[in-house]
Scaffold this motif. Sequence first.
Motif, mmCIF file in Angstrom:
data_model
loop_
_atom_site.group_PDB
_atom_site.id
_atom_site.type_symbol
_atom_site.label_atom_id
_atom_site.label_comp_id
_atom_site.label_asym_id
_atom_site.label_seq_id
_atom_site.Cartn_x
_atom_site.Cartn_y
_atom_site.Cartn_z
ATOM 1 N N ALA A 1 86.586 -10.049 54.246
ATOM 2 C CA ALA A 1 85.782 -8.994 53.629
ATOM 3 C C ALA A 1 85.739 -9.113 52.109
ATOM 4 O O ALA A 1 84.693 -8.905 51.478
ATOM 5 C CB ALA A 1 86.321 -7.630 54.031
ATOM 6 N N ASN A 2 86.902 -9.477 51.485
ATOM 7 C CA ASN A 2 86.932 -9.599 50.023
ATOM 8 C C ASN A 2 85.937 -10.649 49.540
ATOM 9 O O ASN A 2 85.243 -10.453 48.545
ATOM 10 C CB ASN A 2 88.332 -9.997 49.555
ATOM 11 N N TYR A 3 85.934 -11.803 50.241
ATOM 12 C CA TYR A 3 85.029 -12.871 49.840
ATOM 13 C C TYR A 3 83.579 -12.422 49.982
ATOM 14 O O TYR A 3 82.741 -12.726 49.136
ATOM 15 C CB TYR A 3 85.286 -14.130 50.681
ATOM 16 N N GLN A 4 83.326 -11.715 51.086
ATOM 17 C CA GLN A 4 81.955 -11.239 51.309
ATOM 18 C C GLN A 4 81.530 -10.328 50.172
ATOM 19 O O GLN A 4 80.433 -10.465 49.616
ATOM 20 C CB GLN A 4 81.896 -10.503 52.636
ATOM 21 N N PHE B 1 77.692 -6.757 40.846
ATOM 22 C CA PHE B 1 78.585 -6.644 39.693
ATOM 23 C C PHE B 1 79.327 -7.967 39.459
ATOM 24 O O PHE B 1 79.412 -8.478 38.341
ATOM 25 C CB PHE B 1 79.599 -5.515 39.903
ATOM 26 N N PHE B 2 79.868 -8.532 40.562
ATOM 27 C CA PHE B 2 80.631 -9.777 40.416
ATOM 28 C C PHE B 2 79.726 -10.937 40.039
ATOM 29 O O PHE B 2 80.113 -11.810 39.249
ATOM 30 C CB PHE B 2 81.376 -10.084 41.719
ATOM 31 N N ALA B 3 78.506 -10.954 40.581
ATOM 32 C CA ALA B 3 77.565 -12.013 40.230
ATOM 33 C C ALA B 3 77.255 -11.957 38.737
ATOM 34 O O ALA B 3 77.182 -12.988 38.061
ATOM 35 C CB ALA B 3 76.290 -11.885 41.042
ATOM 36 N N THR B 4 77.071 -10.736 38.218
ATOM 37 C CA THR B 4 76.786 -10.584 36.789
ATOM 38 C C THR B 4 77.933 -11.135 35.947
ATOM 39 O O THR B 4 77.723 -11.907 34.998
ATOM 40 C CB THR B 4 76.575 -9.089 36.443
ATOM 41 N N ILE C 1 89.344 -9.823 37.002
ATOM 42 C CA ILE C 1 90.568 -10.028 37.788
ATOM 43 C C ILE C 1 91.648 -9.047 37.326
ATOM 44 O O ILE C 1 92.324 -8.399 38.126
ATOM 45 C CB ILE C 1 91.055 -11.481 37.647
ATOM 46 N N TYR C 2 91.790 -8.928 36.011
ATOM 47 C CA TYR C 2 92.775 -8.006 35.446
ATOM 48 C C TYR C 2 92.523 -6.594 35.951
ATOM 49 O O TYR C 2 93.447 -5.888 36.375
ATOM 50 C CB TYR C 2 92.692 -8.062 33.922
ATOM 51 N N ASP C 3 91.242 -6.174 35.919
ATOM 52 C CA ASP C 3 90.906 -4.824 36.372
ATOM 53 C C ASP C 3 91.301 -4.617 37.825
ATOM 54 O O ASP C 3 91.828 -3.568 38.192
ATOM 55 C CB ASP C 3 89.402 -4.569 36.202
ATOM 56 N N GLN C 4 91.029 -5.625 38.667
ATOM 57 C CA GLN C 4 91.360 -5.495 40.082
ATOM 58 C C GLN C 4 92.863 -5.355 40.275
ATOM 59 O O GLN C 4 93.326 -4.514 41.041
ATOM 60 C CB GLN C 4 90.859 -6.719 40.875
ATOM 61 N N PHE C 5 93.630 -6.140 39.563
ATOM 62 C CA PHE C 5 95.084 -6.106 39.746
ATOM 63 C C PHE C 5 95.696 -4.846 39.152
ATOM 64 O O PHE C 5 96.530 -4.208 39.771
ATOM 65 C CB PHE C 5 95.742 -7.332 39.088
ATOM 66 N N PHE C 6 95.269 -4.484 37.933
ATOM 67 C CA PHE C 6 96.023 -3.461 37.199
ATOM 68 C C PHE C 6 95.305 -2.126 37.063
ATOM 69 O O PHE C 6 95.923 -1.147 36.688
ATOM 70 C CB PHE C 6 96.408 -3.996 35.812
ATOM 71 N N ARG C 7 94.003 -2.098 37.302
ATOM 72 C CA ARG C 7 93.324 -0.796 37.203
ATOM 73 C C ARG C 7 93.125 -0.204 38.592
ATOM 74 O O ARG C 7 93.562 0.893 38.876
ATOM 75 C CB ARG C 7 91.966 -0.967 36.512
ATOM 76 N N THR C 8 92.428 -0.971 39.488
ATOM 77 C CA THR C 8 92.194 -0.439 40.829
ATOM 78 C C THR C 8 93.312 -0.809 41.794
ATOM 79 O O THR C 8 93.320 -0.378 42.935
ATOM 80 C CB THR C 8 90.869 -0.968 41.404
ATOM 81 N N SER C 9 94.267 -1.640 41.303
ATOM 82 C CA SER C 9 95.395 -2.068 42.131
ATOM 83 C C SER C 9 94.955 -2.725 43.429
ATOM 84 O O SER C 9 95.657 -2.681 44.425
ATOM 85 C CB SER C 9 96.325 -0.896 42.458
ATOM 86 N N ASP C 10 93.790 -3.363 43.407
ATOM 87 C CA ASP C 10 93.306 -4.059 44.607
ATOM 88 C C ASP C 10 93.717 -5.522 44.517
ATOM 89 O O ASP C 10 92.973 -6.375 44.055
ATOM 90 C CB ASP C 10 91.779 -3.930 44.696
ATOM 91 N N LEU D 1 89.064 -13.126 43.572
ATOM 92 C CA LEU D 1 88.362 -13.554 42.360
ATOM 93 C C LEU D 1 89.095 -14.718 41.695
ATOM 94 O O LEU D 1 88.472 -15.663 41.196
ATOM 95 C CB LEU D 1 88.226 -12.373 41.392
ATOM 96 N N SER D 2 90.439 -14.651 41.681
ATOM 97 C CA SER D 2 91.212 -15.734 41.075
ATOM 98 C C SER D 2 90.915 -17.052 41.754
ATOM 99 O O SER D 2 90.669 -18.074 41.105
ATOM 100 C CB SER D 2 92.708 -15.444 41.179
ATOM 101 N N LEU D 3 90.939 -17.038 43.096
ATOM 102 C CA LEU D 3 90.692 -18.273 43.839
ATOM 103 C C LEU D 3 89.276 -18.784 43.593
ATOM 104 O O LEU D 3 89.052 -19.987 43.452
ATOM 105 C CB LEU D 3 90.931 -18.063 45.330
ATOM 106 N N LEU D 4 88.321 -17.840 43.530
ATOM 107 C CA LEU D 4 86.945 -18.262 43.275
ATOM 108 C C LEU D 4 86.823 -18.893 41.888
ATOM 109 O O LEU D 4 86.128 -19.893 41.702
ATOM 110 C CB LEU D 4 85.985 -17.071 43.414
ATOM 111 N N LEU D 5 87.554 -18.321 40.930
ATOM 112 C CA LEU D 5 87.525 -18.887 39.570
ATOM 113 C C LEU D 5 88.086 -20.308 39.573
ATOM 114 O O LEU D 5 87.518 -21.221 38.973
ATOM 115 C CB LEU D 5 88.326 -17.997 38.612
#
Lengths: 314, 375
Positions: free
Chosen positions: A78-81, A88-91, A267-276, A283-287
């Motif tokens: 689901a995350n990859y999808q 937002f991520f494409a932008t 990536i930072y926002d996902q880890f430390f803001r939304t804790s996802d 995102l890290s792997l895609l990068l």
Amino acid sequence: MRKSRAAYPLTWRVMDMLEAIAARLWPARFARALPYLMLAPAVLLVGILVLGLVQIGDSSLRVLDTSTFLMSEDYTLANYQRALTESFFATVAGRSLLGSVIVTVITLILAFPYAYLMVRTPSSALRNVLLVALFLPFFIGQVVRAYGWLIILGNQGMVNEALGLVGVPPMRLLYNYPAVLFGLIQYMLPFAVLMLAPALTAIPAELEAAASSLGANWLGTFRHVVLPLARPGLVGAGLVVVTLSLTDFAIPAILGGGSQDFIANAIYDQFFRTSDQGMGATLSLLLVAVGSLLVGLVFMLFGAGTLAMTGERK
Amino acid sequence: MPAASAERRVSRESIAVSVRDVGMAFGDVHAVRNASFDLPKGKFLTILGPSGSGKTTLLRMIAGFDAPTSGEIFINNSPVSAVPPHRRAIGMVFQKLALFPHMTAAENVAFPLKMRRHDARAIPEKVERYLQLVRLGGYGGRRINELSGGQQQRVAIARALVFEPDLLLLDEPLAALDRKLREEMQLEFRRIQKELGVTTINVTHDQREALVVSDEVIVMEGGRIQQKAEPVHAYRSPANTFVANFIGVTNFIEGVVAARDGALVSVAAHGRTLTGVAVGDAPATGGACAGAVRAEQIRIAPRADALDRLDTVLAGTVADAIFEGERIVYEVRVPHLGDQLVRVFDHDPVNHLQFSPGDSVCLGWNARDMHVFKK
């Protein structure tokens, strides 16, 4: 016999002793294993990194349960999808990729004459000034430098004040895409120059004299002699700049003011803001994947440049 | 008067390079001082000198890489100080050859034709013709690092000549080669130069090369031209002690002028009087002078009676005998010359190595073979 031994300097005898001890601890028949032993620490470090990647891979396959804020037990894509479909991520990805390409092109164009002058100038004083100017930013650090730009480019900053003196109203110079690119170029320039300089040093000045005696003006000499021979340096510098700016965090964060996020900021926002953690890991792997793809593409098109280190050039 | 000026114009038109009072100073250091010479079209000139004599600086000024700080250089009677190298029609072979490593041999040779906007359709044929001239026909597709040292030399020559320059400059390109290949390439340079008739200036510190390849030789030292002459003339009649010492192996006998009789000079040295021929500014009686005798002009014999036709005969003891293949070099200690070591070449094919160290011998030479220079 004893007398002649005493004639040797003390340091020689100390070295003899150390060699004898080394021979005891590591007999000659182990000699072939020695290179591998010396390689071990580096392999270990990279190995830990790979373990981390496996952990991240595991996280990327779990989604965050928004009611309990726990990661799901089951694996899902689901995350990859989400990462590949949500605009937002494409932008963010598009902004990072385009930005790193623009930054690389402009940085190389600016770095080339700098490196060329540094290598070719007959004045050692000028060479030293150029070198010191190159290393000075390294002592300041990225974050402090970005804050420096905030002061200089801010609404009450030096640039706007100078513009005010000639009657130009204050402009918003910060928190936009050009400001981030500007900051990145300024940050990358020393890296590019340092990667280019050895490649230019390897081109004998006599080749340029020869080209001019054969009828080439400076443009012809540059196009047909200097540029082709500098290609390994340009490829090496380009690879370093493109990967560093693609993954940069501080400059987009500070000079972009949250509106110009690059992938690392997302990536930072996902880890430390939304804790996802799952989304951050995805995102890290895609990068990593995109970066590897980009580097692989450059390798295929232009060769590995100075990073190939084949040692075939004399 | 009109006839005279017409004659002067003809002679001016046959001059390819004219160097007028050229100097090069870096602050107080003068690399070249007041150099002047004319080089007629089609001639092969060698500038010979030790390292630091200013010969390479002079060549670089002719090529246009450095501008003279004084004087002017004329190529085909036009001043060239304001002309950048790429607008001068000069082919140059560099010391380290400076071939382009990213191009093939043929691409290297085609480079000047492309840069000088020659007709693109004629380029491949011309490149092949010049590769054949340097005996590299069919090697055009090779990369530079696939060629041997001698083959790289040949590519560099072809590249410097392919655009038919007015002038070919050689900046010690043979210095790095081993002796056999160097001597082969010297003859090759000479053959190509004669075949094309291109005016050539060669720079070297190798006196043998200068004598072998050149029509004319300029000897430089300390930034100054010491002598300009045909090779035979420079060897047989050196203008001063520097030239006498730099070309060939020369023994110098120091003394004072005892008497003069026309060109003949009597030199008093270590209580003996030796006769020689005055060179250049004749030293006055009582003045310090040096008599120069070439090693090959001295005869060596076991006894004096074998040398009775020679003007000067001295006894000595062999200090060393050096076998050099085609000749033996004897170093002979001569008590009458204050125990000076005199070097003698012996080419005698029958009595090879006839003397050993410690043998008593006699040395003799003709008065005309001792050149007397003012000190």
